[in-house]
Structures are given as C-alpha cells and as structure tokens.
Design an enzyme around this catalytic site. Structure first.
Site, PDB file in Angstrom:
ATOM      1  N   ARG A  91       0.810  -1.203   0.000  1.00  0.00           N
ATOM      2  CA  ARG A  91       0.000   0.000   0.000  1.00  0.00           C
ATOM      3  C   ARG A  91       0.857   1.273   0.000  1.00  0.00           C
ATOM      4  O   ARG A  91       0.511   2.276  -0.604  1.00  0.00           O
ATOM      5  CB  ARG A  91      -0.905  -0.027   1.231  1.00  0.00           C
ATOM      6  N   CYS A 115      -7.052  -3.050   2.861  1.00  0.00           N
ATOM      7  CA  CYS A 115      -6.275  -4.125   3.471  1.00  0.00           C
ATOM      8  C   CYS A 115      -6.984  -4.523   4.749  1.00  0.00           C
ATOM      9  O   CYS A 115      -7.982  -3.913   5.111  1.00  0.00           O
ATOM     10  CB  CYS A 115      -4.832  -3.718   3.702  1.00  0.00           C
ATOM     11  N   ARG A 120      -8.541   2.244   4.054  1.00  0.00           N
ATOM     12  CA  ARG A 120      -7.330   2.969   3.694  1.00  0.00           C
ATOM     13  C   ARG A 120      -7.475   3.786   2.408  1.00  0.00           C
ATOM     14  O   ARG A 120      -6.787   3.549   1.415  1.00  0.00           O
ATOM     15  CB  ARG A 120      -6.135   2.015   3.649  1.00  0.00           C
ATOM     16  N   PRO A 121      -8.357   4.786   2.449  1.00  0.00           N
ATOM     17  CA  PRO A 121      -8.530   5.642   1.270  1.00  0.00           C
ATOM     18  C   PRO A 121      -7.328   6.580   1.074  1.00  0.00           C
ATOM     19  O   PRO A 121      -6.487   6.699   1.966  1.00  0.00           O
ATOM     20  CB  PRO A 121      -9.777   6.455   1.623  1.00  0.00           C
ATOM     21  N   ASP A 123      -8.087   9.809  -0.243  1.00  0.00           N
ATOM     22  CA  ASP A 123      -8.764  11.064  -0.591  1.00  0.00           C
ATOM     23  C   ASP A 123      -7.996  12.297  -0.112  1.00  0.00           C
ATOM     24  O   ASP A 123      -7.965  13.324  -0.796  1.00  0.00           O
ATOM     25  CB  ASP A 123     -10.194  11.062  -0.007  1.00  0.00           C
ATOM     26  N   LEU A 124      -7.361  12.200   1.043  1.00  0.00           N
ATOM     27  CA  LEU A 124      -6.662  13.383   1.578  1.00  0.00           C
ATOM     28  C   LEU A 124      -5.393  13.684   0.768  1.00  0.00           C
ATOM     29  O   LEU A 124      -5.048  14.845   0.557  1.00  0.00           O
ATOM     30  CB  LEU A 124      -6.319  13.187   3.066  1.00  0.00           C
ATOM     31  N   ARG A 398       7.672  -8.276   6.002  1.00  0.00           N
ATOM     32  CA  ARG A 398       7.424  -6.953   5.429  1.00  0.00           C
ATOM     33  C   ARG A 398       8.032  -5.866   6.292  1.00  0.00           C
ATOM     34  O   ARG A 398       8.427  -4.815   5.773  1.00  0.00           O
ATOM     35  CB  ARG A 398       5.910  -6.684   5.354  1.00  0.00           C
TER      36      ARG A 398
HETATM   37  C1  UD1 Z   1       1.112   5.141   8.134  1.00  0.00           C
HETATM   38  C2  UD1 Z   1       2.013   3.973   8.489  1.00  0.00           C
HETATM   39  C3  UD1 Z   1       1.237   2.902   9.237  1.00  0.00           C
HETATM   40  C4  UD1 Z   1       0.510   3.500  10.432  1.00  0.00           C
HETATM   41  C5  UD1 Z   1      -0.320   4.712  10.012  1.00  0.00           C
HETATM   42  C6  UD1 Z   1      -0.924   5.451  11.207  1.00  0.00           C
HETATM   43  C7  UD1 Z   1       3.649   3.988   6.719  1.00  0.00           C
HETATM   44  C8  UD1 Z   1       4.230   3.284   5.549  1.00  0.00           C
HETATM   45  N1  UD1 Z   1       2.572   3.423   7.286  1.00  0.00           N
HETATM   46  O1  UD1 Z   1       0.127   4.627   7.232  1.00  0.00           O
HETATM   47  O2  UD1 Z   1       2.164   1.909   9.677  1.00  0.00           O
HETATM   48  O3  UD1 Z   1      -0.343   2.538  11.004  1.00  0.00           O
HETATM   49  O4  UD1 Z   1       0.501   5.662   9.301  1.00  0.00           O
HETATM   50  O5  UD1 Z   1       0.056   5.847  12.097  1.00  0.00           O
HETATM   51  O6  UD1 Z   1       4.173   4.988   7.164  1.00  0.00           O
HETATM   52  N2  UD1 Z   1      -7.120   8.316   5.930  1.00  0.00           N
HETATM   53  C9  UD1 Z   1      -8.168   8.867   5.216  1.00  0.00           C
HETATM   54  N3  UD1 Z   1      -7.882   9.409   3.994  1.00  0.00           N
HETATM   55  C10 UD1 Z   1      -6.621   9.439   3.459  1.00  0.00           C
HETATM   56  C11 UD1 Z   1      -5.572   8.881   4.217  1.00  0.00           C
HETATM   57  C12 UD1 Z   1      -5.849   8.333   5.447  1.00  0.00           C
HETATM   58  O7  UD1 Z   1      -9.306   8.861   5.666  1.00  0.00           O
HETATM   59  O8  UD1 Z   1      -6.445   9.965   2.351  1.00  0.00           O
HETATM   60  C13 UD1 Z   1      -7.385   7.701   7.265  1.00  0.00           C
HETATM   61  C14 UD1 Z   1      -6.967   6.242   7.350  1.00  0.00           C
HETATM   62  O9  UD1 Z   1      -7.961   5.371   6.847  1.00  0.00           O
HETATM   63  C15 UD1 Z   1      -6.730   6.091   8.842  1.00  0.00           C
HETATM   64  C16 UD1 Z   1      -6.160   7.456   9.252  1.00  0.00           C
HETATM   65  O10 UD1 Z   1      -6.561   8.355   8.223  1.00  0.00           O
HETATM   66  O11 UD1 Z   1      -7.950   5.894   9.520  1.00  0.00           O
HETATM   67  C17 UD1 Z   1      -4.640   7.495   9.380  1.00  0.00           C
HETATM   68  O12 UD1 Z   1      -4.057   6.913   8.218  1.00  0.00           O
HETATM   69  P1  UD1 Z   1      -2.651   7.359   7.646  1.00  0.00           P
HETATM   70  O13 UD1 Z   1      -1.907   8.179   8.658  1.00  0.00           O
HETATM   71  O14 UD1 Z   1      -2.829   7.950   6.301  1.00  0.00           O
HETATM   72  O15 UD1 Z   1      -1.914   5.958   7.458  1.00  0.00           O
HETATM   73  P2  UD1 Z   1      -0.785   5.668   6.430  1.00  0.00           P
HETATM   74  O16 UD1 Z   1      -0.012   6.923   6.179  1.00  0.00           O
HETATM   75  O17 UD1 Z   1      -1.335   4.933   5.278  1.00  0.00           O
END
Ligand code: UD1
Length: 419
Positions: A91, A115, A120-121, A123-124, A398
């Site tokens: 991802r 996953c 895990r969208p 959109d932001l 991983r």
């Molecule tokens: C990163 C970490 C992961 C960790 C997570 C939260 C990496 C490679 N992975 O994942 O190990 O568990 O931070 O600390 O660094 N969200 C939205 N829209 C978006 C992006 C996120 O709604 O566009 C939500 C997600 O579904 C989740 C929350 O925001 O509920 C936090 O996610 P995010 O911080 O983005 O996780 P990752 O960066 O993918």
C-alpha cells in the site's frame, strides 16, 4: 510459505540493536525520485517492503544499488507510470505519487486496494494535490494526477481519523518543487515525517515545522543529491519492549530515540515494569505485580496504532480488565480471533477491545493477518505453554528485519520452517 514455530516459556535476556525505520525508509526512498542526482541512504532495513519500493523505483527508470544497509539511487530519468502489477503488493507504494507529480508534473499510479486493517482511502492525498493545482482522474483502478504547473497553497490535511502520515509525506514532497509557499495544516507530526523533511532539506528543499501540525514549504526550482541515515524503528523497539515485558528478565534494546517511544514506555511503566535509560539504550525488567491498562491509540505523540496488537498480547496475560480503544484504524483487530484461539479472553465492542487477563495462554496453530498482528502472535507464542505455529509469516518479513534471529539472541526458542 514459511512458518514460524515458537516453543513458549523461555525467559528472555540480553541485548539487541534496533534497525532503521521501515516507515521512514519507504517515503525517503520514494523522495530520491525528486532529483536526477545520486542519493545515498544508510540504515535502510532489509525488508520485503523496502525491497518492493526499490523495485518500483527501478521500474520507473532509476538506477538502484544496495550494499547491505546502504542504498544508492540515481533517478536521472523517470517514467511517471507505475502499473498495478508493480504497486499492488504494498500500500505504501502510493508515496511515489508526490515525488512523481513534483518532478514530472504527472503521475499515473494504480490505486492501492483496501487491506485487513481497514479501507485505507487516499482522498486526503488527492485533496492536497488538487490544492497545488493538479487535476485528478480515477479510471480503471488507476489514479492519474497531472498539472501544467504546481502552485503553493494552504491545505488542511486533517481527516475524520486525524492527520494522515503518508498523505502529509506525499503533499510535502510534491510541494518542494511547487512555485511559492505551501502550508499544510493538520499535518501528521510522526518522527518519520520529520525524518523525511530532514532528508528533503538536505536535498535543497525549504521545509519548516515538520514535527508540528503546521508544515511550511517554500518551493524551489530543483533538488540535488544528498546522503542520509534513516532513524531507528520505534515500532520495532516497542515490539521488543513488549517482548521484554512479557518474557524478559532484563532485556536491553540499543539504538532507540527516547522521545519516539515514550508513549509505549509510559504505558509499560504504568503496567508495572521497570524502565531504565542509558544514552540511546533502554532496559525493561519485571518489577513485581503488573496492572491492567486503559489505552487509546492516537496520532503521534499518542499511543501508536502500530503497537496496539502487541500491547493487546501483553494485556491478555495481565491480571484484571484492560480496555483498548483503536481510534486510528477502528477495524484493526484481526489478531483478536487468533489470540482467542490461544486462550485469551477478549470481547470486541466496535473499536474497543475489553480484555480479561488470563493466567496462561496455550500454543496453537495461528495465522498472521497483517504485519503488527503477526508480531502480536509471535509475542503471545513466546509466553504461551507449548508450541505455536504461525503461518503467513511473509507479513512479518514486510516490516521486521531478522525478528526471529534477534529473538533467538535473547534466548527465545523460535525457528523458521521453510515451506
Ligand atoms: C502510516 C504507516 C502505518 C501507520 C499509520 C498510522 C507507513 C508506511 N505506514 O500509514 O504503519 O499505522 O501511518 O500511524 O508509514 N485516511 C483517510 N484518507 C486518506 C488517508 C488516510 O481517511 O487519504 C485515514 C486512514 O484510513 C486512517 C487514518 O486516516 O484511519 C490514518 O491513516 P494514515 O496516517 O494515512 O496511514 P498511512 O499513512 O497509510
């Protein structure tokens, strides 16, 4: 597929050293796409995730060399297209979007799927790119982001579940080569975001405020090559701290940043363990009776979601009733059903786990479902009576560099059975 077999009940003691951070290394590797000059990265952990990221860079046209923990990337020319075949395995491959958009003003990347820890969208991430002037097209499972030019903007990246780590990374990377000033409000303040900003600044970017909720990026015309050492992995450190708490009689973990693990050490101290610091090493020891905890996962500096499963394993064997609330990924409880198969008493109510501590867990065949859930099963196996066989260990590979070997150094009875 390889399996890990653990014979529980061994006491752990001794010293291990923490590897470079996976979550820092991934976006930092992606950031090397922002320049045509060579970048040298040290302490890149040898994991399947970092190796996938290097493969993606090769696919995009970069020249990649790895000599043990040092990786050299020269992206003299880059393609802006990363198809499904190349990105689907991980991802975090989504974090090539920002650097490709910054450098080529265009990126075509297959959308990451969901996953087991949730939807895990992205959109932001896309909202941030749009604010910089990019158009977005989502077609046939691919996302295309393009802009004749990128212009600095004020962007709020806070979502329903708090700030986004990779979203902040992505927008920060794209904005380094935008015209004018970008302000990211509601930014993630995780140490891995700070590490990426440090690397980008070494490449000639002008970033201030990383580590706070407001990051200010003054766009520059181009970035140059740089050398950087990745920070130690705070989640690996936390996982070994929990192993030390569950089975240890004095486990010392070297190469740890005190601030990065304070939410975990505070929780372990509150649960009754003794924590001693000496420069960059930390020793955890038993200290009499242990206590149940109430934990809530939150963005940094709160208790990390990436330590929730491991802590759950510890609390399953801590007298009394503990309560965990998962605020970052509310569905992230795949480990619970497997822990229950080992004799744990856990009840799930939405995003909350209510854990009634038991005296003993029993070894069982269990299945790893995601990276941190797998670590929790290994920890439970170390403490359980008898043999625990964990299948699908590719999840562990991983994100943990030599987990089984490091545990053997501490005295665990654990072996990898090749399929
Ligand atoms: C990163 C970490 C992961 C960790 C997570 C939260 C990496 C490679 N992975 O994942 O190990 O568990 O931070 O600390 O660094 N969200 C939205 N829209 C978006 C992006 C996120 O709604 O566009 C939500 C997600 O579904 C989740 C929350 O925001 O509920 C936090 O996610 P995010 O911080 O983005 O996780 P990752 O960066 O993918």
């Amino acid at each position: 597929m390889d399996k890990i077999v653990v014979h529980g009940g061994r006491e752990l003691s001794g010293t291990i050293k923490i590897s470079g951070s996976k979550n820092s290394a991934l976006p930092i590797i992606a950031a090397t796409l922002l320049t045509r000059e060579p970048c040298v990265l040290h302490r890149v952990p040898d994991l399947s995730d970092t190796n996938y990221m290097l493969q993606i860079l090769r696919h995009l046209g970069a020249d990649v060399e790895r000599a043990s923990g040092t990786v050299t990337v020269t992206a003299e020319k880059v393609e802006s297209l990363a198809p499904y075949d190349v990105v689907r395995k991980m991802r975090a491959s989504v974090c090539v979007l920002g650097p490709l958009l910054g450098r080529c003003k265009e990126a075509n990347v297959s959308m990451p799927g969901g996953c087991v820890i949730g939807d895990r969208p992205i959109d932001l991430h896309l909202k941030g790119f749009e604010a910089l002037g990019a158009a977005i097209r989502v077609e046939g499972g691919d996302v295309r982001v393009f802009a004749p030019k990128l212009t600095g903007a004020i962007i709020n990246l806070r979502g329903k579940f708090g700030p986004t780590v990779l979203g902040t990374d992505n927008v920060m990377m794209a904005a380094t080569l935008a015209e004018g000033i970008t302000v990211i409000e509601g930014a993630a303040s995780e140490p891995e975001v700070v590490d990426l900003a440090d690397f980008l600044n070494k490449m000639g970017a002008k970033i201030e405020g990383a580590g706070t909720r407001r990051i200010i990026i003054e766009g520059v015309k181009e970035l140059h090559g740089a050398e950087h050492t990745v920070i130690p992995d705070r989640i690996e450190a936390g996982t070994f701290l929990v192993a030390g708490a569950m089975c240890g009689n004095g486990v010392t973990i070297k190469r740890v940043d005190r601030d990065h693990v304070s939410a975990v050490t505070n929780a372990l101290a509150a649960a009754g363990f003794q924590i001693q610091w000496a420069e960059d090493s930390i020793t955890i020891s038993p200290n009499g009776a242990t206590k149940p905890l109430e934990l809530v996962t939150e963005p940094y500096p709160g208790f990390p979601t990436d330590m929730q499963a491991q802590m759950c394993a510890l609390l399953c064997m801590t007298d009394g009733i503990s309560v965990i609330t998962e605020n970052v990924f509310p569905q992230r409880y795949m480990h619970v059903a497997e822990l229950k198969r080992m004799g744990a008493h856990v009840q799930l109510e939405g995003a909350t786990a209510i854990i009634q501590g038991v005296d003993r867990l029993f070894g069982a065949p269990v299945m790893a479902s995601d990276l941190r859930a797998s670590a929790a099963l290994v920890l439970a196996g170390l403490k359980a009576e008898g043999r625990t066989e964990i299948s699908r260990v590719y999840h562990i590979d991983r994100g943990y560099e030599h987990l089984d070997e490091k545990l053997i150094e501490l005295g665990a009875d654990i072996e990898r059975v090749k399929a």
